[in-house]
Write a protein that holds these residues in place. Structure first.
Motif, mmCIF file in Angstrom:
data_model
loop_
_atom_site.group_PDB
_atom_site.id
_atom_site.type_symbol
_atom_site.label_atom_id
_atom_site.label_comp_id
_atom_site.label_asym_id
_atom_site.label_seq_id
_atom_site.Cartn_x
_atom_site.Cartn_y
_atom_site.Cartn_z
ATOM 1 N N ALA A 38 0.823 -1.246 0.025
ATOM 2 C CA ALA A 38 0.037 -0.140 -0.026
ATOM 3 C C ALA A 38 0.852 1.314 0.012
ATOM 4 C CB ALA A 38 -1.113 0.024 1.108
ATOM 5 N N GLY A 39 2.159 1.072 0.616
ATOM 6 C CA GLY A 39 2.973 2.280 0.512
ATOM 7 C C GLY A 39 2.487 3.264 1.368
ATOM 8 N N ARG A 40 2.622 4.607 0.966
ATOM 9 C CA ARG A 40 2.208 5.635 1.887
ATOM 10 C C ARG A 40 0.915 6.112 1.679
ATOM 11 N NH1 ARG A 40 7.388 9.676 2.630
ATOM 12 N NH2 ARG A 40 8.991 8.192 3.694
ATOM 13 N N SER A 41 0.121 5.684 0.643
ATOM 14 C CA SER A 41 -1.125 5.843 0.418
ATOM 15 C C SER A 41 -2.266 5.654 1.361
ATOM 16 C CB SER A 41 -1.655 5.231 -0.871
ATOM 17 O OG SER A 41 -2.917 5.435 -1.050
ATOM 18 N N GLU A 42 -3.050 6.818 1.720
ATOM 19 C CA GLU A 42 -3.816 6.638 2.899
ATOM 20 C C GLU A 42 -5.405 6.284 2.321
ATOM 21 O OE1 GLU A 42 -3.518 10.992 4.103
ATOM 22 O OE2 GLU A 42 -1.613 10.243 5.511
ATOM 23 N N SER A 43 -5.426 6.302 1.104
ATOM 24 C CA SER A 43 -6.686 5.799 0.382
ATOM 25 C C SER A 43 -7.013 4.403 0.821
ATOM 26 C CB SER A 43 -6.603 5.859 -1.014
ATOM 27 O OG SER A 43 -7.663 5.281 -1.587
ATOM 28 N N PRO A 44 -8.273 4.160 1.257
ATOM 29 C CA PRO A 44 -8.886 2.674 1.469
ATOM 30 C C PRO A 44 -8.913 1.788 0.499
ATOM 31 C CG PRO A 44 -10.395 4.332 2.442
ATOM 32 C CD PRO A 44 -9.613 5.154 1.444
ATOM 33 N N LEU A 45 -8.756 2.605 -1.015
ATOM 34 C CA LEU A 45 -8.634 1.453 -2.151
ATOM 35 C C LEU A 45 -7.497 0.817 -2.274
ATOM 36 C CD1 LEU A 45 -10.061 0.762 -4.748
ATOM 37 C CD2 LEU A 45 -9.454 2.734 -5.755
ATOM 38 N N ALA A 46 -6.322 1.708 -1.676
ATOM 39 C CA ALA A 46 -5.055 0.927 -1.918
ATOM 40 C C ALA A 46 -4.865 -0.006 -0.970
ATOM 41 C CB ALA A 46 -3.866 2.068 -1.886
ATOM 42 N N LEU A 47 -5.632 0.098 0.392
ATOM 43 C CA LEU A 47 -5.379 -1.053 1.107
ATOM 44 C C LEU A 47 -6.344 -2.408 0.554
ATOM 45 C CD1 LEU A 47 -6.045 0.538 4.659
ATOM 46 C CD2 LEU A 47 -3.917 -0.636 3.904
ATOM 47 N N VAL A 48 -7.392 -2.068 0.065
ATOM 48 C CA VAL A 48 -8.177 -3.107 -0.379
ATOM 49 C C VAL A 48 -7.579 -3.993 -1.415
ATOM 50 C CG1 VAL A 48 -10.334 -3.561 -1.768
ATOM 51 C CG2 VAL A 48 -10.581 -2.147 0.138
ATOM 52 N N LEU A 49 -6.924 -3.179 -2.413
ATOM 53 C CA LEU A 49 -6.337 -3.613 -3.419
ATOM 54 C C LEU A 49 -4.901 -4.756 -3.046
ATOM 55 C CD1 LEU A 49 -6.214 -0.937 -6.122
ATOM 56 C CD2 LEU A 49 -7.578 -3.044 -6.056
ATOM 57 N N ALA A 50 -4.134 -4.081 -2.121
ATOM 58 C CA ALA A 50 -3.099 -4.592 -1.396
ATOM 59 C C ALA A 50 -3.644 -6.004 -0.613
ATOM 60 C CB ALA A 50 -2.318 -3.696 -0.517
ATOM 61 N N GLY A 51 -4.728 -5.691 0.150
ATOM 62 C CA GLY A 51 -5.144 -6.938 0.963
ATOM 63 C C GLY A 51 -5.750 -8.032 -0.138
ATOM 64 N N ILE A 52 -6.161 -7.683 -1.254
ATOM 65 C CA ILE A 52 -6.536 -8.745 -2.159
ATOM 66 C C ILE A 52 -5.388 -9.598 -2.568
ATOM 67 C CG2 ILE A 52 -7.526 -9.214 -4.310
ATOM 68 C CD1 ILE A 52 -9.140 -6.930 -4.010
ATOM 69 N N ALA A 53 -4.426 -8.764 -3.075
ATOM 70 C CA ALA A 53 -2.954 -9.263 -3.256
ATOM 71 C C ALA A 53 -2.571 -10.404 -2.318
ATOM 72 C CB ALA A 53 -2.110 -8.368 -3.594
ATOM 73 N N VAL A 54 -2.562 -9.935 -0.955
ATOM 74 C CA VAL A 54 -2.016 -10.674 0.145
ATOM 75 C C VAL A 54 -2.975 -11.817 0.341
ATOM 76 C CG1 VAL A 54 -1.756 -10.529 2.815
ATOM 77 C CG2 VAL A 54 -0.858 -8.505 1.167
ATOM 78 N N SER A 55 -4.290 -11.478 0.439
ATOM 79 C CA SER A 55 -5.090 -12.781 0.696
ATOM 80 C C SER A 55 -5.173 -13.682 -0.372
ATOM 81 C CB SER A 55 -6.501 -12.309 0.572
ATOM 82 O OG SER A 55 -7.485 -13.260 0.669
ATOM 83 N N THR A 56 -4.779 -13.281 -1.685
ATOM 84 C CA THR A 56 -4.615 -14.326 -2.868
ATOM 85 C C THR A 56 -3.337 -15.102 -2.723
ATOM 86 O OG1 THR A 56 -5.818 -12.665 -4.314
ATOM 87 C CG2 THR A 56 -4.664 -14.517 -5.306
ATOM 88 N N LEU A 57 -2.056 -14.380 -2.355
ATOM 89 C CA LEU A 57 -1.150 -15.196 -2.155
ATOM 90 C C LEU A 57 -1.064 -16.279 -1.002
ATOM 91 C CD1 LEU A 57 2.001 -15.363 -2.671
ATOM 92 C CD2 LEU A 57 2.353 -13.338 -1.202
ATOM 93 N N ALA A 58 -1.783 -16.008 -0.014
ATOM 94 C CA ALA A 58 -1.887 -16.918 1.380
ATOM 95 C C ALA A 58 -2.769 -17.829 0.631
ATOM 96 C CB ALA A 58 -2.702 -16.120 2.339
ATOM 97 N N GLY A 59 -4.001 -17.631 0.048
ATOM 98 C CA GLY A 59 -4.810 -18.830 -0.479
ATOM 99 C C GLY A 59 -4.063 -19.537 -1.427
ATOM 100 N N ALA A 60 -3.180 -19.249 -2.107
ATOM 101 C CA ALA A 60 -2.212 -20.109 -2.988
ATOM 102 C C ALA A 60 -1.600 -20.968 -2.177
ATOM 103 C CB ALA A 60 -1.463 -19.043 -4.026
ATOM 104 N N GLY A 61 -0.909 -20.347 -1.258
ATOM 105 C CA GLY A 61 0.019 -21.031 -0.381
ATOM 106 C C GLY A 61 -0.578 -22.306 0.524
#
Length: 331
Positions: free
Chosen positions: A137-160
Motif C-alpha cells: 500500500a505504501g504511503r497511500s492513505e486511500s482505503p482503495l489502496a488497502l483493499v487492492l493490497a489486501g486482495i493481493a495478500v489474501s490471494t497469495l496466502a490462499g495460493a500457499g
C-alpha cells in the motif's frame, strides 16, 4: 422511539449474550439442567458432569465468545474504515494469512510438538501479512489502496494453502488441514483460551481506542484530515489491531467466515448508523452469533458434527443476496 431503541440495544445484547453462554454450557448431546451446571462450577456434583462442564463446554464456549467478538468488531471497523458494506477481515488478507501459518504448522508437523505452536505460527503469519500489506500500500492513505493490497495478500496466502494441500503426501495431514480450514471450536481446552485471550484483548482495545476517527472518515480523507485525524496513525493502529486480534482468533478456531460481514448489517438498523455506534454492538453480537451457531452444530442430528465455518457460510449467503437485491435497484 428510535433513541430509546438505541439506548436499549446494548442491555438487550448483554442479556442475550449471557443467555447464549448459559445455553452453550447446558446444551449438547447430553443436556444438563442448571442445577447440575451450578454444582459443577462450585466443585460439587459427580465427576462426569464436572468434566463435561469444566473441561469440554466451558473452554468451547469461551473460545466461541472470544472469536465471535473479535470477528464481529473487525467487520464493523473495516466496513466503517473502508466505507464498504461487504468488508470483513478476509478483505485485507488477515484471515487467510493466519490460516496459512496454521496450515504450515500442520503440514510440517510443527503442530504435533506443542499445542501452542499452531496458534503462534498463525499469529506470526498475520503480522507478516501486515508488513506485506504496508509495503504494497505504501504511503497511500486511500482505503482503495488497502483493499487492492489486501486482495493481493489474501490471494497469495490462499495460493500457499492450496499448494500445501496439493503437495501433501500424507492423506491424514491433508484431512487435518481441510478440517481446520472449515473452522470449529470443538475439543478446545483452556490452553486455547489463554492463547487467544491476550491477542483478542489487544486487538479489541486497539480497534476501540478512537472510534471518532471512523466517524470522521465517513466524510472522506480530506474531511477527516480537516477534523484533526492523523490518517497514517489511525491506519497503523487499526491494521495492527486486526492482525493481532484476528490472527489470535483464527489461530484457535480455524477459518470462520461471514461473522464479520453479517453482524454489522444485523446491528446497523438499530443504531444511528454512524460507524462508531456499530462497533460495541457488533462485538457483542458477533460473540452471541458464533456461540449460537456452535450450539446449533451440536444439536443438529448428523453422523459427525458439522463444522462451524460451514454453518456461518450458510448464514452469510442471505446477507449477500439482500445486499445484491438492494443495490440492483440502483443500477
Amino acid at each position: 422511539m428510535p433513541a430509546a431503541r438505541h439506548r436499549a440495544l446494548l442491555p438487550v445484547l448483554l442479556a442475550g449474550l449471557l443467555a447464549t453462554a448459559t445455553a452453550s454450557i447446558s446444551l449438547g448431546p447430553v443436556a444438563l439442567p442448571g442445577r447440575q451446571v451450578l454444582e459443577a462450577f462450585s466443585g460439587g456434583g459427580d465427576e462426569v458432569t464436572r468434566a463435561i462442564v469444566l473441561e469440554l463446554r466451558l473452554p468451547r464456549t469461551l473460545v466461541a465468545l472470544l472469536v465471535g467478538a473479535m470477528l464481529g468488531l473487525a467487520g464493523g471497523v473495516l466496513q466503517g474504515y473502508l466505507r464498504n458494506p461487504l468488508a470483513e477481515p478476509s478483505v485485507l488478507g488477515a484471515s487467510n494469512s493466519a490460516a496459512l501459518g496454521a496450515v504450515g504448522a500442520i503440514y510440517f508437523g510443527i503442530a504435533e510438538r506443542h499445542v501452542a505452536l499452531l496458534p503462534l505460527l498463525a499469529i506470526l503469519f498475520g503480522l507478516l501479512a501486515l508488513l506485506l500489506l504496508f509495503g504494497l500500500a505504501g504511503r497511500s492513505e486511500s482505503p482503495l489502496a488497502l483493499v487492492l493490497a489486501g486482495i493481493a495478500v489474501s490471494t497469495l496466502a490462499g495460493a500457499g494453502i492450496s499448494l500445501a494441500l496439493n503437495l501433501s503426501s500424507n492423506p491424514f495431514a491433508a484431512m487435518e488441514i481441510m478440517s481446520w480450514l472449515l473452522g470449529s471450536v470443538e475439543n478446545r481446552s483452556m490452553e486455547h483460551v489463554w492463547i487467544a485471550l491476550p491477542c483478542v484483548a489487544m486487538g479489541l482495545s486497539m480497534l476501540l481506542f478512537d472510534t471518532r476517527a471512523l466517524d470522521a472518515l465517513s466524510l472522506g480523507e480530506d474531511g477527516a484530515r480537516s477534523l484533526g485525524v492523523n490518517l497514517r496513525r489511525t491506519r497503523a493502529r487499526l491494521l495492527i489491531g486486526l492482525a493481532v486480534g484476528v490472527g489470535g482468533a483464527v489461530a484457535v478456531s480455524g477459518s470462520i467466515g461471514f461473522i464479520g460481514l453479517i453482524v454489522p448489517h444485523l446491528i446497523r438498523p438499530f443504531t444511528d448508523r454512524s460507524p462508531s455506534a456499530v462497533l460495541m454492538p457488533s462485538m457483542l453480537g458477533g460473540a452471541m452469533l458464533l456461540a449460537s451457531a456452535d450450539i446449533l452444530v451440536r444439536l443438529i442430528p448428523t453422523h459427525s458434527e458439522l463444522k462451524l465455518g460451514v454453518v456461518t457460510a450458510f448464514l452469510g449467503v442471505p446477507v449477500f443476496l439482500v445486499h445484491l437485491l438492494r443495490e440492483r435497484r440502483l443500477w
